[in-house]
Design an enzyme around this catalytic site. Sequence first.
Site, PDB file in Angstrom:
ATOM      1  N   ARG A  28       3.404  12.321  -1.679  1.00  0.00           N
ATOM      2  CA  ARG A  28       4.427  12.938  -0.818  1.00  0.00           C
ATOM      3  C   ARG A  28       5.723  13.082  -1.584  1.00  0.00           C
ATOM      4  O   ARG A  28       6.190  12.149  -2.219  1.00  0.00           O
ATOM      5  CB  ARG A  28       4.669  12.067   0.426  1.00  0.00           C
ATOM      6  CG  ARG A  28       3.392  11.861   1.202  1.00  0.00           C
ATOM      7  CD  ARG A  28       3.567  10.990   2.423  1.00  0.00           C
ATOM      8  NE  ARG A  28       2.243  10.602   2.879  1.00  0.00           N
ATOM      9  CZ  ARG A  28       1.958  10.089   4.065  1.00  0.00           C
ATOM     10  NH1 ARG A  28       2.918   9.897   4.949  1.00  0.00           N
ATOM     11  NH2 ARG A  28       0.725   9.775   4.389  1.00  0.00           N
ATOM     12  N   SER A 125       1.929  13.771   6.729  1.00  0.00           N
ATOM     13  CA  SER A 125       1.657  12.979   7.920  1.00  0.00           C
ATOM     14  C   SER A 125       2.847  12.813   8.868  1.00  0.00           C
ATOM     15  O   SER A 125       3.321  13.793   9.405  1.00  0.00           O
ATOM     16  CB  SER A 125       1.109  11.630   7.472  1.00  0.00           C
ATOM     17  OG  SER A 125       0.577  10.958   8.549  1.00  0.00           O
ATOM     18  N   ASP A 305       0.806  12.020  15.591  1.00  0.00           N
ATOM     19  CA  ASP A 305       1.764  12.348  14.524  1.00  0.00           C
ATOM     20  C   ASP A 305       1.486  13.726  13.926  1.00  0.00           C
ATOM     21  O   ASP A 305       0.657  14.490  14.439  1.00  0.00           O
ATOM     22  CB  ASP A 305       1.763  11.251  13.446  1.00  0.00           C
ATOM     23  CG  ASP A 305       0.500  11.254  12.604  1.00  0.00           C
ATOM     24  OD1 ASP A 305      -0.547  11.689  13.118  1.00  0.00           O
ATOM     25  OD2 ASP A 305       0.548  10.833  11.432  1.00  0.00           O
ATOM     26  N   THR A 374      -2.756  -2.588   3.669  1.00  0.00           N
ATOM     27  CA  THR A 374      -2.307  -1.412   4.413  1.00  0.00           C
ATOM     28  C   THR A 374      -2.930  -0.123   3.865  1.00  0.00           C
ATOM     29  O   THR A 374      -2.984   0.065   2.646  1.00  0.00           O
ATOM     30  CB  THR A 374      -0.775  -1.330   4.325  1.00  0.00           C
ATOM     31  OG1 THR A 374      -0.248  -2.459   5.011  1.00  0.00           O
ATOM     32  CG2 THR A 374      -0.243  -0.059   4.948  1.00  0.00           C
ATOM     33  N   GLU A 401      -4.407  -0.241  12.530  1.00  0.00           N
ATOM     34  CA  GLU A 401      -3.202  -0.727  11.871  1.00  0.00           C
ATOM     35  C   GLU A 401      -2.059  -0.760  12.886  1.00  0.00           C
ATOM     36  O   GLU A 401      -2.039   0.012  13.838  1.00  0.00           O
ATOM     37  CB  GLU A 401      -2.807   0.221  10.738  1.00  0.00           C
ATOM     38  CG  GLU A 401      -3.821   0.325   9.632  1.00  0.00           C
ATOM     39  CD  GLU A 401      -3.253   1.094   8.434  1.00  0.00           C
ATOM     40  OE1 GLU A 401      -2.765   0.440   7.515  1.00  0.00           O
ATOM     41  OE2 GLU A 401      -3.289   2.334   8.452  1.00  0.00           O
TER      42      GLU A 401
HETATM   43  C1  VG1 Z   1       2.358   3.841   6.373  1.00  0.00           C
HETATM   44  C2  VG1 Z   1       1.787   2.813   7.315  1.00  0.00           C
HETATM   45  C3  VG1 Z   1       0.320   2.574   7.008  1.00  0.00           C
HETATM   46  C4  VG1 Z   1      -0.436   3.911   7.089  1.00  0.00           C
HETATM   47  C5  VG1 Z   1       0.220   4.917   6.179  1.00  0.00           C
HETATM   48  C6  VG1 Z   1      -0.399   6.295   6.285  1.00  0.00           C
HETATM   49  O1  VG1 Z   1       2.272   3.369   5.048  1.00  0.00           O
HETATM   50  O2  VG1 Z   1       2.521   1.604   7.253  1.00  0.00           O
HETATM   51  O3  VG1 Z   1      -0.188   1.629   7.912  1.00  0.00           O
HETATM   52  O4  VG1 Z   1      -1.768   3.737   6.721  1.00  0.00           O
HETATM   53  O5  VG1 Z   1       1.605   5.045   6.491  1.00  0.00           O
HETATM   54  O6  VG1 Z   1      -0.325   6.800   7.583  1.00  0.00           O
HETATM   55  P1  VG1 Z   1       3.494   2.689   4.264  1.00  0.00           P
HETATM   56  O7  VG1 Z   1       2.985   2.423   2.899  1.00  0.00           O
HETATM   57  O8  VG1 Z   1       4.626   3.649   4.345  1.00  0.00           O
HETATM   58  O9  VG1 Z   1       3.830   1.441   5.019  1.00  0.00           O
HETATM   59  V1  VG1 Z   1      -0.190   8.457   7.817  1.00  0.00           V
HETATM   60  O10 VG1 Z   1      -0.423   8.751   9.420  1.00  0.00           O
HETATM   61  O11 VG1 Z   1       1.416   8.684   7.282  1.00  0.00           O
HETATM   62  O12 VG1 Z   1      -1.200   9.156   6.743  1.00  0.00           O
HETATM   63 CO    CO Z   2      -0.786  10.688   9.849  1.00  0.00          CO
END
Ligand code: VG1
Ligand code: CO
Length: 598
Positions: A28, A125, A305, A374, A401
């Site tokens: 990203r 996301s 989302d 995670t 999660e």
């Molecule tokens: C975040 C969440 C994690 C999730 C990830 C992707 O990651 O905490 O639980 O799996 O987003 O979700 P991080 O490393 O920022 O804590 V998604 O819906 O953005 O693909």
């Molecule tokens: Co997502």
Amino acid sequence: MAAGASTVTREVPTSPISGMKPGTSGLRKKVEVWQEGTYVENFIQSLVDVANDGDDPSLDTVIVAGDGRYYNDEAMQKIVRVLAGNGVSNIWIPRFGIMSTPAVSAAIRRCEGGKAQGGIVLTASHNPGGPGEDFGIKYNEALGQPAAEEFTDALYEKTMSISSFKTVDSEDVDFSASVGSTFQITDSSTVTIMDPFDCYLESLKDCFDFDKLRQFAKRNNFSLLFDGMHGAGGPFAKRVLVNEIGLPETSLLRANPLPDFGKGHPDPNLTYASDLVKKMGLTPEGVADPAVDIEGIPNLGAANDGDGDRNLIAGKGVFVTPSDSLAIILDNWEAIPHFAKRGGPKGAARSMPSSAALDVVAKARNIPFFVTPTGWKFFGNLMSSKELFDNTDYTPFLCGEESFGTGSDHIREKDGLWAVLAWMSILMKANENVKEGDPLVEVKDIVTNHWAKYGRHFYCRYDYEGVDSDLANDLMDFIRNNYVEGSADSCEADDSGINLVDAIEFGYTDPVDGSKATNQGLILNFNLSSGDPARVVFRLSGTGSAGATIRMYLEQYEKDSSKHDQAAPLALKDLANRVLKVVKFEQITGRDAPTVIT
Ligand code: VG1
Ligand code: CO
């Protein structure tokens, strides 16, 4: 539609671009970074090289889809050209280019014409989209699961040594062409426009009893409100909830995908889904607003989302934390045909920072459970242990999660709509014997009964966004040096009565293939004056596109049901104050308040 069937492949020289390291879920970056030069081409060529490296035959069939955010279509056209340049024979693209992440996962697993070997998903996301905001790409492998660390590490390596990419000079593909249209890009590469819904719908129909849900939806005193947050999940919610289940169209809010998500933040939590939260009779802290009349509120509220894989669940005047939701779904598996028809879940899992609410149910019901780092990629091996490794079969499997992700082994991604149908099924079962016209058993009853039975795990997360990366690392180092490698005894007691017991750094050895993941979060265990345990976890986010985000996860167990009725942020305030002092948070980071509390 031979848009240039004799198109010639070109090899274009390029040089490595730094920083293409995928995080928790894909790469990203600000969209302007992706728009620059050959950023997209470099990344996709590296991805194709890695996919072609393994034992599998060369990439032959790939799905390309996105969540519809700004730059979706331009990036897709570039990706098609690079895939065709690399000789990928079948490129499947959903009509209008938009598909939720769970729908891509379902399509990789079962699309007609056989399985795809992978899916390229254009999404950042839950991060905002539009000029100045985020764009991203993630890759899902042949069973529909997010690429494993081994893959993304190799991909990053490739981006550091790339010297050319292959592409073709074909005309743009018309993504609005009808389903089944084909575009011959080169003699050996064809794009086929596919139906985005088919495979996903099939997978949901395997999990739930649509006929019964349709009857339940007809009950004149049941209503549901779903907020699509202008993400990719909206059209899927419309198809499933309105067209299939028969709920009225007024059940949907913001169900049309927009490139900038209507300038919103497509993250379904108490802060960013504030419209829905209000309509469910809740305050931003997630408790019932005494000023709102409970009568007019829908029985079930939900949001998803940007790419449709997350979910928020609420009832009349009650917010269900994702960790509680997961535990409640496990305890109510009889209500969900996917589990019930196969004798119940054979395995369950949660990510480490999620609360232990799941563990308590899994132990009580004798279901093997796992605690993973995670990110959804770590659930993949557990769900595919039989299919891939001929090991113990843990399916049917339930996992989730704290970050609003819930799902099962019907696909290999978290699934926002799956969670909504799971809750609707739980409500339907709870109301089996309630006569038409009588008051329904509500989400709130289910949640409070659950807490009374198992105790409540008060839970919330503080996010500190936009922290200077060096300062964020200093904080992690301070905790590691003083309490993990040092000792909890070095932490002086104070009059809060909340004492640090020990601290550990979480690492994980995959029970299926033995792969290891280190530095997955710092856990501080506390003892409360009541004698009940409490825990705080610190992690740095892996999904941001600039600076660092520090996540602080707070959890405290309470058995006494007379104390269950408090707002979580309030119940956890003393613990938060105590830990912030213990880790010298403000002193080290300069931050005295979180950006959001979820
Ligand atoms: C975040 C969440 C994690 C999730 C990830 C992707 O990651 O905490 O639980 O799996 O987003 O979700 P991080 O490393 O920022 O804590 V998604 O819906 O953005 O693909
Ligand atoms: Co997502």
